[in-house]
Design an enzyme around this catalytic site. Structure first.
Site, PDB file in Angstrom:
ATOM      1  CD  GLU A 179     -35.138 -48.137 -22.007  1.00 42.21           C
ATOM      2  OE1 GLU A 179     -36.185 -48.446 -21.640  1.00 42.21           O
ATOM      3  OE2 GLU A 179     -34.686 -47.014 -22.670  1.00 42.21           O
TER       4      GLU A 179
ATOM      5  CD  GLU B 210     -43.363 -48.784 -17.673  1.00 39.57           C
ATOM      6  OE1 GLU B 210     -43.814 -48.368 -18.638  1.00 39.57           O
ATOM      7  OE2 GLU B 210     -42.162 -48.920 -17.216  1.00 39.57           O
TER       8      GLU B 210
END
Length: 273
Positions: free
Chosen positions: A61, A72
């Site tokens: 990824e 995140e």
């Protein structure tokens, strides 16, 4: 051979072009690594993706840097900040993929947010994905109910739109799983990405619910960072995803992270067997 079927495969099979994402799960458990494009620079991003491929990663990824990566934790947020400080843009990320494709055909998936894709232009973005051979897309802030905004375009350009299922999905789990493509990204823990000592979620129960309606491969991410965790995850799912731990290696070693990445990914891949 595992009989994984999903909407994207049905479309791709019409042209005998089976999804690379699907192939990564055939006859084995997959290890999926993540890094942020442009951290520490474009050239090293190419080198580190190739290093992961060399070490046995089945899918990589690539995060497209964004100013507000809401899913995140601090480690990946800081990587986004470092990349953006070098004025890295989406075209630069596509250039990185072009260089990667000169040396490997490992399945690649972008992880980004809907705003950068919208700004770039949906049609233009996914056409470019097909041109450089990006095989999947993960968009944490695109709700399942709104995926039709891009679904037709991703199918047109053979890019798997990878669904996320979280512990909070509850009544929506079956609905999301039924329409999944590529693989299902099963979020192991509440909150944002980041390394965790323990995974407390009852993943077996969620996986059982998914299995009742879908054969799409399931890969578990968020918090995974040790071989022991990967081994346990691989016993109940088709794959494990590791992001923050790899990004942290890059943060610590900068332009000299190739060997530590190879050593780490090698250990993690071995734990899937």
């Amino acid at each position: 051979m595992n009989n994984y079927t999903n909407e994207a495969n049905k479309i791709n099979n019409k042209t005998n072009n089976i999804s690379k994402i699907t192939k990564a799960f055939q006859n084995k458990k997959a290890f999926i690594g993540f890094l942020t494009a442009g951290d520490p620079n474009k050239e090293k991003t190419v080198e580190y993706v190739l290093a992961m491929a060399e070490a046995g990663a089945d899918i990589v990824e690539i995060g497209i840097p964004f100013s507000d990566p809401i899913a995140e934790g601090p480690v990946i947020q800081e990587a986004n900040t470092r990349a953006l400080s070098k004025n890295l843009n989406t075209d630069d990320v596509f250039d990185i993929v072009k260089e990667i494709r000169k040396k490997t055909d490992i399945p690649l998936a972008f992880l980004t947010y809907i705003n950068p894709i919208f700004y770039y232009g949906y049609e233009r973005f996914f056409k470019k994905c097909k041109e450089v051979d990006v095989n999947g897309i993960i968009i944490p802030d695109l709700p399942f109910e709104e995926k039709n905004e891009i679904k037709e375009i991703t199918e047109k350009y053979y890019v798997d739109l990878i669904s996320l299922i979280a512990p909070t999905s509850k009544d929506r789990i079956k609905m999301i799983a039924k329409e999944s493509t590529g693989f299902i990204y099963l979020v192991s823990s509440m909150g944002v990405t980041g390394m965790r000592n323990k995974i407390k979620t009852d993943l077996k129960e969620i996986i059982s619910e998914i299995r009742g309606v879908s054969n799409t491969p399931i890969a578990v991410g968020f918090g995974i960072n040790t071989p022991e965790q990967v081994k346990k995850i691989s016993q109940i799912s088709e794959g494990a995803i590791v992001g923050s731990a790899i990004v942290k290696i890059i943060a610590e070693h900068g332009v000299n992270a190739k060997k530590p990445i190879i050593d780490y990914v090698s250990k993690m891949k071995k734990a899937t067997k």
